[in-house]
Write a protein that holds these residues in place. Structure first.
Motif, PDB file in Angstrom:
ATOM      1  N   LEU A   1       0.828  -1.212   0.000  1.00  0.00           N
ATOM      2  CA  LEU A   1       0.000   0.000   0.000  1.00  0.00           C
ATOM      3  C   LEU A   1       0.860   1.258   0.000  1.00  0.00           C
ATOM      4  O   LEU A   1       0.552   2.240  -0.698  1.00  0.00           O
ATOM      5  CB  LEU A   1      -0.933  -0.009   1.220  1.00  0.00           C
ATOM      6  CG  LEU A   1      -2.085  -1.047   1.190  1.00  0.00           C
ATOM      7  CD1 LEU A   1      -2.822  -1.058   2.529  1.00  0.00           C
ATOM      8  CD2 LEU A   1      -3.061  -0.751   0.069  1.00  0.00           C
ATOM      9  N   ILE A   2       1.960   1.270   0.796  1.00  0.00           N
ATOM     10  CA  ILE A   2       2.845   2.448   0.861  1.00  0.00           C
ATOM     11  C   ILE A   2       3.529   2.670  -0.479  1.00  0.00           C
ATOM     12  O   ILE A   2       3.614   3.798  -0.978  1.00  0.00           O
ATOM     13  CB  ILE A   2       3.876   2.261   1.992  1.00  0.00           C
ATOM     14  CG1 ILE A   2       3.160   2.307   3.354  1.00  0.00           C
ATOM     15  CG2 ILE A   2       4.955   3.336   1.922  1.00  0.00           C
ATOM     16  CD1 ILE A   2       4.054   1.911   4.519  1.00  0.00           C
TER      17      ILE A   2
ATOM     18  N   TYR B   1       7.676   6.363   9.299  1.00  0.00           N
ATOM     19  CA  TYR B   1       8.066   5.281  10.212  1.00  0.00           C
ATOM     20  C   TYR B   1       7.863   3.913   9.545  1.00  0.00           C
ATOM     21  O   TYR B   1       8.744   3.040   9.569  1.00  0.00           O
ATOM     22  CB  TYR B   1       7.243   5.380  11.499  1.00  0.00           C
ATOM     23  CG  TYR B   1       7.335   4.136  12.371  1.00  0.00           C
ATOM     24  CD1 TYR B   1       8.486   3.878  13.120  1.00  0.00           C
ATOM     25  CD2 TYR B   1       6.276   3.228  12.408  1.00  0.00           C
ATOM     26  CE1 TYR B   1       8.565   2.728  13.894  1.00  0.00           C
ATOM     27  CE2 TYR B   1       6.346   2.086  13.188  1.00  0.00           C
ATOM     28  CZ  TYR B   1       7.503   1.835  13.927  1.00  0.00           C
ATOM     29  OH  TYR B   1       7.589   0.702  14.696  1.00  0.00           O
ATOM     30  N   LYS B   2       6.701   3.744   8.899  1.00  0.00           N
ATOM     31  CA  LYS B   2       6.410   2.463   8.247  1.00  0.00           C
ATOM     32  C   LYS B   2       7.364   2.227   7.065  1.00  0.00           C
ATOM     33  O   LYS B   2       7.788   1.098   6.813  1.00  0.00           O
ATOM     34  CB  LYS B   2       4.958   2.429   7.747  1.00  0.00           C
ATOM     35  CG  LYS B   2       3.907   2.492   8.839  1.00  0.00           C
ATOM     36  CD  LYS B   2       3.737   1.138   9.513  1.00  0.00           C
ATOM     37  CE  LYS B   2       2.550   1.169  10.474  1.00  0.00           C
ATOM     38  NZ  LYS B   2       2.371  -0.145  11.167  1.00  0.00           N
ATOM     39  N   ALA B   3       7.660   3.311   6.333  1.00  0.00           N
ATOM     40  CA  ALA B   3       8.556   3.169   5.186  1.00  0.00           C
ATOM     41  C   ALA B   3       9.941   2.719   5.628  1.00  0.00           C
ATOM     42  O   ALA B   3      10.562   1.847   4.997  1.00  0.00           O
ATOM     43  CB  ALA B   3       8.635   4.497   4.421  1.00  0.00           C
ATOM     44  N   ARG B   4      10.444   3.327   6.730  1.00  0.00           N
ATOM     45  CA  ARG B   4      11.750   2.893   7.237  1.00  0.00           C
ATOM     46  C   ARG B   4      11.679   1.437   7.727  1.00  0.00           C
ATOM     47  O   ARG B   4      12.595   0.652   7.514  1.00  0.00           O
ATOM     48  CB  ARG B   4      12.201   3.805   8.387  1.00  0.00           C
ATOM     49  CG  ARG B   4      12.657   5.193   7.922  1.00  0.00           C
ATOM     50  CD  ARG B   4      13.407   5.915   9.046  1.00  0.00           C
ATOM     51  NE  ARG B   4      12.588   6.040  10.255  1.00  0.00           N
ATOM     52  CZ  ARG B   4      11.764   7.069  10.478  1.00  0.00           C
ATOM     53  NH1 ARG B   4      11.635   8.035   9.564  1.00  0.00           N
ATOM     54  NH2 ARG B   4      11.064   7.124  11.590  1.00  0.00           N
TER      55      ARG B   4
ATOM     56  N   PRO C   1      12.274   3.039  -0.037  1.00  0.00           N
ATOM     57  CA  PRO C   1      13.055   4.262  -0.287  1.00  0.00           C
ATOM     58  C   PRO C   1      12.145   5.382  -0.756  1.00  0.00           C
ATOM     59  O   PRO C   1      11.890   5.560  -1.939  1.00  0.00           O
ATOM     60  CB  PRO C   1      14.031   3.821  -1.374  1.00  0.00           C
ATOM     61  CG  PRO C   1      13.323   2.729  -2.099  1.00  0.00           C
ATOM     62  CD  PRO C   1      12.443   2.049  -1.104  1.00  0.00           C
ATOM     63  N   THR C   2      11.638   6.167   0.193  1.00  0.00           N
ATOM     64  CA  THR C   2      10.654   7.216  -0.157  1.00  0.00           C
ATOM     65  C   THR C   2      11.182   8.262  -1.087  1.00  0.00           C
ATOM     66  O   THR C   2      10.457   8.811  -1.908  1.00  0.00           O
ATOM     67  CB  THR C   2      10.134   7.887   1.130  1.00  0.00           C
ATOM     68  OG1 THR C   2      11.265   8.426   1.840  1.00  0.00           O
ATOM     69  CG2 THR C   2       9.409   6.895   2.022  1.00  0.00           C
ATOM     70  N   GLY C   3      12.441   8.548  -1.021  1.00  0.00           N
ATOM     71  CA  GLY C   3      12.963   9.633  -1.851  1.00  0.00           C
ATOM     72  C   GLY C   3      13.139   9.249  -3.296  1.00  0.00           C
ATOM     73  O   GLY C   3      13.217  10.116  -4.160  1.00  0.00           O
TER      74      GLY C   3
END
Length: 512
Positions: A471-472, A499-502, A507-509
C-alpha cells in the motif's frame, strides 16, 4: 352419367361413393350400416351383418340389417359357426342352402323364420382383410333360388370388405392411441400424486418436523396458506404436499410464478381476457383461476404483484368472483389459494409496497420454511437423496459420499439453500469418475482452505506487513514520491508513513 345395368356394379359404385362421403374415417359403425343398407337395397337381402374382431379374439356384431333388437350382443368365437370360421381362416364361405349346412348356427333366427314361410336361405360370408389377419367378417343372407350364381356376390362382398378395412384399422389405431394416452395419463397422475405426498419430502430435523406438522394440519382444510422462507428452501414442494394431501387432490393444481410474468401480462394470466380486450386478443382465454376451478392455485413470489393486481386478487379472495380483462360478466370460482414469498411482507406493508388487507387475507395459515443452515442434520439426507437421483438420471455409478466430502458439505452455509445443494451434488455426480464422491468433486465455492490445500503458509504478522508495504509503495508512486500527498491518500500522518517506510525498507525519496 347413368348407373351400370349390372346390380353388382351399381352396388360397388354406390358403396364407394357413400364411403367416400363419410367425414369421419374412424366411424366404423356408420360405414358398416351404410354398406349393409346398400346390400339390402340392391340385392334384396334378408339380413346382413358386419362382425369385428375384439381384443379377446372373438368376433362381435358391429352393425346388422334384417335382425331384431339385441343383435349387438351376438359374438362368435374363433372357428365358431360360419362367421367364426371365416374370421379364423380368412377365407370366404358360400352356403347355397343354409338348412343343409351344419356350420350355420342360426343364432339370429332368420332360417327359422324362413322355414315358417317354406323358404330356404343362401348365406355368403367373406373376411374383412387386415395386416395381421382378418379384421372381421361381412355376411349376407338371401332367399334360396336354385338358379342364382353366388360366386359374383361373394366377389362383390370381398370388394366391400376391402373398402371397410381402412376405416376399421383407423378406428382400432385410434382406440389403441386413446388407451395408451389414458394409461400414460394415469401413470403421470400417480407419479405427481406420489411426489406430492408429505412422506416423500426429505428431512427429519426438528424444524422440518414442525413444518410437516403444520402441513398436515392445513392440508385437509380449504383455508388459504402462506408459505414463507428464503429462496430455494422447498416452498413449492410443500405446496404440492398440501394439495395432494387434501380433498382436492384429484382436481387441478395450477402454479403461477408471479415474478416471472411482466406486469402487463400478469392480470391477463390470472383472470383471463375476452376477445378484443387488447391487441392480439383474438379470442376468449381462461385465466389461471378458471383453470384451477375446484382445485388449488399456487401463487409463487406473491410479493412481486403490483398494487393494481393486488386489488383484484383481494376481491377474488373475498367474493370468489372476478371479471376477465375486457369483460363485465362475473365469473364464479371455487379455488383454494396457496401463496409463497421470500419477501418480508411486514416491511413491504409498512413501506406501502403491499396491501395490508391482502396480507391478512393471505396469512390465514402461515408456514415458515427454515433455511438449510438451520437444519444441518438434513444436509446428509438430502445429499444422499440427490446422489441417488442424479446417478440414475445421468447413468453414473456413484453410490456414496466420502467422509471428507460430508465434512465439506456440513461446514458450508448454503446461502442458496436446498436448491444450491442439489445443483452442487448434480455437478459432483457428473464429474465423479469413481463410485465415491470426494471433496475435489464438489464445486470450488464449497472448498475450504484445508480441503483445497490452500492453507496460509505465513504468519498473520508477515501477511499484514506485506500488505502495508504494498500500500505504501502504491501511494508513493501515485504521489510521485511526495510523502505528504501519499499520507493523505492512505488517510494517515506523514510521520507514521515515514516510520512504516523505514520499517519495511521503502526508499521514499527515490519512488517516482
Amino acid at each position: 352419367m347413368d348407373s351400370p345395368a349390372n346390380p353388382l356394379l351399381t352396388l360397388l359404385l354406390d358403396a364407394g361413393r357413400t364411403l367416400a362421403q363419410g367425414r369421419d374415417a374412424r366411424d366404423t359403425h356408420g360405414a358398416a350400416a351404410r354398406v349393409l343398407a346398400l346390400l339390402e337395397e340392391e340385392l334384396d337381402t334378408v339380413s346382413g351383418l358386419v362382425a369385428l374382431r375384439s381384443e379377446d379374439g372373438a368376433f362381435a356384431v358391429e352393425a346388422a340389417t334384417g335382425l331384431t333388437g339385441g343383435f349387438r350382443k351376438l359374438r362368435y368365437a374363433r372357428g365358431e359357426g360360419i362367421t367364426g370360421r371365416v374370421g379364423q381362416t380368412g377365407k370366404p364361405i358360400v352356403v347355397p342352402q343354409a338348412s343343409k349346412e351344419p356350420l350355420f348356427l342360426d343364432r339370429t333366427g332368420i332360417l327359422k323364420a324362413a322355414v315358417k314361410k317354406r323358404r330356404d336361405l343362401s348365406f355368403v360370408c367373406v373376411p374383412i382383410p387386415g395386416p395381421d389377419g382378418p379384421e372381421g367378417a361381412l355376411a349376407v343372407a338371401l332367399f334360396y333360388e336354385p338358379t342364382r350364381d353366388l360366386g359374383p356376390i361373394a366377389l362383390a362382398l370381398e370388394v366391400l370388405g376391402s373398402l371397410l378395412s381402412p376405416r376399421i384399422r383407423a378406428r382400432r389405431a385410434h382406440e389403441e392411441e386413446k388407451s395408451r394416452l389414458v394409461s400414460e395419463n394415469q401413470k403421470l397422475r400417480s407419479v405427481i400424486a406420489t411426489r406430492g405426498e408429505l412422506s416423500n419430502l426429505v428431512g427429519n430435523s426438528r424444524p422440518m418436523r414442525e413444518v410437516y406438522e403444520l402441513v398436515a394440519q392445513a392440508a385437509p382444510t380449504g383455508t388459504t396458506v402462506l408459505l414463507r422462507g428464503e429462496s430455494g428452501t422447498g416452498k413449492e414442494l410443500l405446496a404440492n404436499a398440501i394439495h395432494f394431501s387434501s380433498p382436492r387432490a384429484g382436481k387441478p393444481f395450477i402454479k403461477v410464478s408471479c415474478g416471472a410474468l411482466p406486469e402487463t401480462l400478469i392480470e391477463s394470466e390470472l383472470f383471463g381476457h375476452e376477445a378484443g380486450a387488447f391487441t392480439d386478443a383474438r379470442g376468449r382465454k381462461p385465466g389461471r383461476f378458471e383453470l384451477a376451478h375446484g382445485g388449488t392455485l399456487f401463487l409463487d413470489e406473491v410479493g412481486e404483484l403490483s398494487l393494481a393486481t393486488q386489488v383484484k386478487l383481494l376481491r377474488v379472495l373475498q367474493e370468489r368472483t372476478f371479471e376477465r380483462v375486457g369483460g363485465t360478466a362475473p365469473v364464479k370460482i371455487d379455488v383454494r389459494l396457496i401463496a409463497a414469498t421470500n419477501k418480508d411482507l411486514e416491511s413491504a406493508v409498512a413501506g406501502g409496497g403491499f396491501r395490508e388487507d391482502l396480507y391478512y387475507r393471505l396469512n390465514v395459515f402461515g408456514i415458515f420454511v427454515p433455511p438449510l443452515r438451520e437444519r444441518k442434520p438434513d444436509i446428509l439426507l438430502l445429499a444422499d437423496h440427490f446422489v441417488e437421483k442424479y446417478a440414475a438420471q445421468h447413468g453414473r455409478d456413484v453410490r456414496r459420499i466420502s467422509t471428507a466430502a460430508i465434512d465439506v458439505l456440513m461446514s458450508y452455509h448454503f446461502p442458496g439453500n436446498v436448491r444450491e445443494l442439489e445443483n452442487c451434488i448434480e455437478r459432483a455426480v457428473l464429474v465423479c469418475d469413481a463410485g465415491v464422491l470426494h471433496p475435489h468433486h464438489l464445486p470450488p465455492t464449497l472448498q475450504t482452505a484445508e480441503t483445497s490445500g490452500t492453507l496460509p503458509r505465513q504468519s498473520l504478522e508477515s501477511a499484514v506487513a506485506g500488505l502495508e508495504k504494498d500500500l505504501i509503495l502504491d501511494a508513493l508512486k501515485i504521489a510521485r514520491g511526495n510523502r505528504t500527498k501519499a499520507a493523505r491518500l492512505l488517510h494517515t500522518t506523514e510521520r507514521i508513513l515515514a516510520y512504516k517506510a523505514r520499517k519495511y525498507g521503502v526508499p521514499t525519496g527515490r519512488v517516482r
